[in-house]
Design a protein around this motif. Structure first.
Motif, PDB file in Angstrom:
ATOM      1  N   ILE A 127       0.644  -1.098   0.144  1.00  0.00           N
ATOM      2  CA  ILE A 127       0.195   0.357   0.350  1.00  0.00           C
ATOM      3  C   ILE A 127       0.730   1.396  -0.589  1.00  0.00           C
ATOM      4  N   ASP A 128       0.855   2.068  -1.188  1.00  0.00           N
ATOM      5  CA  ASP A 128       1.632   3.424  -0.950  1.00  0.00           C
ATOM      6  C   ASP A 128       0.661   4.146   0.399  1.00  0.00           C
ATOM      7  N   HIS A 129       1.657   4.617   1.040  1.00  0.00           N
ATOM      8  CA  HIS A 129       1.493   5.642   2.113  1.00  0.00           C
ATOM      9  C   HIS A 129       2.344   7.172   1.464  1.00  0.00           C
ATOM     10  N   TYR A 130       1.498   8.564   1.863  1.00  0.00           N
ATOM     11  CA  TYR A 130       2.183  10.156   1.517  1.00  0.00           C
ATOM     12  C   TYR A 130       2.003  10.581   2.905  1.00  0.00           C
ATOM     13  N   TYR A 131       3.223  11.761   2.968  1.00  0.00           N
ATOM     14  CA  TYR A 131       2.875  12.917   3.704  1.00  0.00           C
ATOM     15  C   TYR A 131       2.106  13.469   2.980  1.00  0.00           C
ATOM     16  N   ILE A 132       1.451  14.278   3.578  1.00  0.00           N
ATOM     17  CA  ILE A 132       0.537  15.869   2.648  1.00  0.00           C
ATOM     18  C   ILE A 132       0.804  17.326   3.282  1.00  0.00           C
ATOM     19  N   ASP A 133       0.483  17.831   2.818  1.00  0.00           N
ATOM     20  CA  ASP A 133      -0.277  19.178   3.888  1.00  0.00           C
ATOM     21  C   ASP A 133       1.472  19.764   4.280  1.00  0.00           C
ATOM     22  N   PHE A 134       1.885  20.752   3.264  1.00  0.00           N
ATOM     23  CA  PHE A 134       3.352  21.789   3.415  1.00  0.00           C
ATOM     24  C   PHE A 134       3.343  22.458   3.392  1.00  0.00           C
ATOM     25  N   GLY A 135       2.201  22.908   4.598  1.00  0.00           N
ATOM     26  CA  GLY A 135       1.528  24.957   5.124  1.00  0.00           C
ATOM     27  C   GLY A 135       2.507  24.869   6.106  1.00  0.00           C
ATOM     28  N   LEU A 136       3.198  24.596   6.716  1.00  0.00           N
ATOM     29  CA  LEU A 136       4.574  24.839   7.534  1.00  0.00           C
ATOM     30  C   LEU A 136       5.781  23.750   7.533  1.00  0.00           C
ATOM     31  N   SER A 137       5.948  23.916   6.275  1.00  0.00           N
ATOM     32  CA  SER A 137       7.126  23.284   5.231  1.00  0.00           C
ATOM     33  C   SER A 137       8.115  24.175   4.835  1.00  0.00           C
ATOM     34  N   MET A 138       9.273  24.190   5.251  1.00  0.00           N
ATOM     35  CA  MET A 138      10.508  24.983   5.166  1.00  0.00           C
ATOM     36  C   MET A 138      11.313  24.048   3.970  1.00  0.00           C
ATOM     37  N   HIS A 139      12.134  25.131   2.913  1.00  0.00           N
ATOM     38  CA  HIS A 139      13.141  24.872   2.645  1.00  0.00           C
ATOM     39  C   HIS A 139      14.172  25.724   2.862  1.00  0.00           C
ATOM     40  N   PHE A 140      15.879  24.757   2.932  1.00  0.00           N
ATOM     41  CA  PHE A 140      16.669  25.527   3.397  1.00  0.00           C
ATOM     42  C   PHE A 140      17.628  25.108   2.129  1.00  0.00           C
ATOM     43  N   PRO A 141      17.585  25.616   1.318  1.00  0.00           N
ATOM     44  CA  PRO A 141      18.360  25.236  -0.118  1.00  0.00           C
ATOM     45  C   PRO A 141      19.898  25.341   0.811  1.00  0.00           C
ATOM     46  N   GLY A 142      20.439  25.631   1.825  1.00  0.00           N
ATOM     47  CA  GLY A 142      21.942  25.963   2.162  1.00  0.00           C
ATOM     48  C   GLY A 142      22.241  24.245   2.687  1.00  0.00           C
ATOM     49  N   GLY A 143      21.254  24.316   2.934  1.00  0.00           N
ATOM     50  CA  GLY A 143      21.916  22.793   3.993  1.00  0.00           C
ATOM     51  C   GLY A 143      21.149  22.648   5.357  1.00  0.00           C
ATOM     52  N   GLN A 144      20.685  21.263   5.845  1.00  0.00           N
ATOM     53  CA  GLN A 144      20.064  21.129   6.803  1.00  0.00           C
ATOM     54  C   GLN A 144      21.147  21.421   8.281  1.00  0.00           C
ATOM     55  N   ASP A 145      22.625  21.924   7.997  1.00  0.00           N
ATOM     56  CA  ASP A 145      23.534  22.281   9.370  1.00  0.00           C
ATOM     57  C   ASP A 145      23.148  23.492  10.004  1.00  0.00           C
ATOM     58  N   THR A 146      22.829  24.605   8.976  1.00  0.00           N
ATOM     59  CA  THR A 146      22.463  25.579   9.709  1.00  0.00           C
ATOM     60  C   THR A 146      20.686  26.153   9.528  1.00  0.00           C
ATOM     61  N   ALA A 147      20.280  25.187   9.309  1.00  0.00           N
ATOM     62  CA  ALA A 147      19.005  25.659   9.111  1.00  0.00           C
ATOM     63  C   ALA A 147      19.062  25.460  10.713  1.00  0.00           C
ATOM     64  N   SER A 148      17.505  26.822  11.008  1.00  0.00           N
ATOM     65  CA  SER A 148      17.186  27.235  11.707  1.00  0.00           C
ATOM     66  C   SER A 148      15.509  28.481  11.939  1.00  0.00           C
ATOM     67  N   THR A 149      14.888  27.923  12.991  1.00  0.00           N
ATOM     68  CA  THR A 149      13.725  28.067  12.302  1.00  0.00           C
ATOM     69  C   THR A 149      12.987  28.970  14.639  1.00  0.00           C
ATOM     70  N   VAL A 150      12.590  29.973  14.674  1.00  0.00           N
ATOM     71  CA  VAL A 150      11.783  29.886  16.118  1.00  0.00           C
ATOM     72  C   VAL A 150      10.180  29.894  16.042  1.00  0.00           C
ATOM     73  N   GLY A 151       9.610  29.649  17.292  1.00  0.00           N
ATOM     74  CA  GLY A 151       7.964  29.404  16.932  1.00  0.00           C
ATOM     75  C   GLY A 151       7.662  27.835  17.810  1.00  0.00           C
ATOM     76  N   THR A 152       6.217  28.815  18.295  1.00  0.00           N
ATOM     77  CA  THR A 152       5.786  27.074  19.072  1.00  0.00           C
ATOM     78  C   THR A 152       4.795  26.433  18.093  1.00  0.00           C
ATOM     79  N   LEU A 153       4.161  25.383  18.416  1.00  0.00           N
ATOM     80  CA  LEU A 153       3.353  24.359  17.341  1.00  0.00           C
ATOM     81  C   LEU A 153       2.425  23.888  18.498  1.00  0.00           C
ATOM     82  N   ARG A 154       1.405  24.800  18.494  1.00  0.00           N
ATOM     83  CA  ARG A 154      -0.017  24.213  19.408  1.00  0.00           C
ATOM     84  C   ARG A 154      -0.065  22.698  19.393  1.00  0.00           C
ATOM     85  N   THR A 155      -0.168  22.271  18.465  1.00  0.00           N
ATOM     86  CA  THR A 155      -0.591  20.728  18.393  1.00  0.00           C
ATOM     87  C   THR A 155       0.497  19.741  18.652  1.00  0.00           C
ATOM     88  N   PHE A 156       1.790  20.145  19.119  1.00  0.00           N
ATOM     89  CA  PHE A 156       3.042  19.522  19.399  1.00  0.00           C
ATOM     90  C   PHE A 156       3.456  20.129  20.868  1.00  0.00           C
TER      91      PHE A 156
END
Length: 357
Positions: A222-251
């Motif tokens: 069975i094929d499984h999928y991720y959906i909903d990229f409304g909060l997703s972020m793209h960091f062309p510079g790579g993961q090591d320098t990626a950062s963000t701030v903010g809280t998530l109500r559901t987590f």
């Protein structure tokens, strides 16, 4: 496509003169004809010329499919593709938004050809004429953990695909950032051959009748999928320098989330998927052998969380030590005896809470 807890808000109507629509439902009505000309037909409720069935026959609207209201906030809706009759989902999003850019990147031909790509395919992009909206057309899917898992092999297959998919997104420097059960889907085509209702997915047509399905292990893979990229972020510079701030109500349990101190969103992804895995394991006593996989992914120190490939290897190592008989042996969900008995006796189960998943 996100399916939050839903109450049948159509029951709020007290007068035939009241509008039968709620919230964003009106947007779909206003754009019904445009969507039809684009090759997709929404359910009768959203036809701009619709006359409610219950106003003609004078029966309770709960007896009619077009009496089923969608969510107050409805960024996605099911439709039928006219050229082949396939059921699809249309999702509305801002044309200039980050979500559209990331969704299209993940569905670009080069990335789509990678077998690890477990993000929902985009089959068509429809700019809405005269507006700032774009519609994405996607396959119709259902939440990955409903109906219940039959055996360990089904759980393993799902988690393998989600870990591969997370590794894929991270390899392309994309953080999903909203990995919750409602954003993890599966193709229901072979599991629920009779199909399901978009608003009431535990029913075939929206009415309270027995809901039947096939075991994933009997009809898979069975094929499984991720959906909903409304909060997703793209960091062309790579993961090591990626950062963000903010809280998530559901987590609320993710320890590093902060409004002021930067943190790495890729580490948050790992925690989120570990939390999903933990919740599934807690629901099935037979899955306790996999508890350590989830626990490692949810380490309090983000630096000590494994990369997805390491968690996948750990999962596969545990699975490899189980015999085929154990992998395919039926397991039962906690407090799931009634559903198990009704399925054994009648071939399905009666959805006592049809408005939630």
């Amino acid at each position: 496509m996100t399916r939050p807890v839903h109450s049948d808000s159509s029951s709020m109507l007290t007068s035939p003169d009241e509008s039968p629509y709620f919230g964003d439902e009106k947007w779909w009505v206003e754009n019904y004809d445009f969507i039809l000309l684009s090759g997709y037909q929404l359910r009768p409720r959203y036809n701009s010329k619709w006359v409610p069935s219950w106003t003609i026959q004078r029966n309770d609207k709960q007896e009619y499919e077009d009496g089923i209201a969608s969510y107050i906030s409805t960024p996605a809706l099911d439709a039928i593709r006219l050229n082949d009759g396939a059921k699809v989902v249309l999702k509305r999003m801002p044309t200039e938004g980050q979500e559209l850019k990331i969704a299209l990147l993940l569905s670009s031909p080069g990335l789509r050809s990678d077998p690890r790509n477990r993000t929902i395919p985009i089959t068509e992009v429809i700019p809405v004429v005269g507006s700032s909206w774009t519609l994405l057309v996607m396959p119709y899917c259902r939440r990955f953990d409903d109906p219940p898992f039959h055996c360990r092999a089904e759980f393993i297959e799902a988690m393998q695909q989600y870990l591969e998919g997370l590794q894929f997104m991270h390899d392309h420097n994309i953080s999903h950032f909203d990995i919750a059960c409602q954003n993890l889907m599966m193709d229901e085509t072979r599991v629920v051959p009779a199909g399901s209702h978009f608003v009431r997915p535990r029913t075939h047509s929206g009415f309270l009748r027995f809901f039947r399905w096939k075991n994933r292990c009997a009809v898979g893979p069975i094929d499984h999928y991720y959906i909903d990229f409304g909060l997703s972020m793209h960091f062309p510079g790579g993961q090591d320098t990626a950062s963000t701030v903010g809280t998530l109500r559901t987590f609320p349990t993710i320890p590093e989330l902060s409004q002021t101190t930067p943190y790495n969103p890729f580490k948050v992804d790992i925690y989120q998927l570990g939390l999903v895995m933990q919740r599934i394991i807690e629901s099935y006593p037979a899955l306790q052998d996999f508890r350590q996989v989830a626990a490692t992914m949810m380490h309090q120190d983000p630096c000590n969380r494994p990369v997805p490939a390491a968690s996948l290897a750990q999962l596969n190592n545990i699975a490899a030590q189980m015999s085929p008989r154990i992998l395919k042996s039926a397991m039962r969900k906690k407090n799931g005896l009634v559903d198990c008995l009704t399925r054994s006796l009648f071939g399905g189960y009666f959805p006592s809470t049809p408005f939630t998943v």
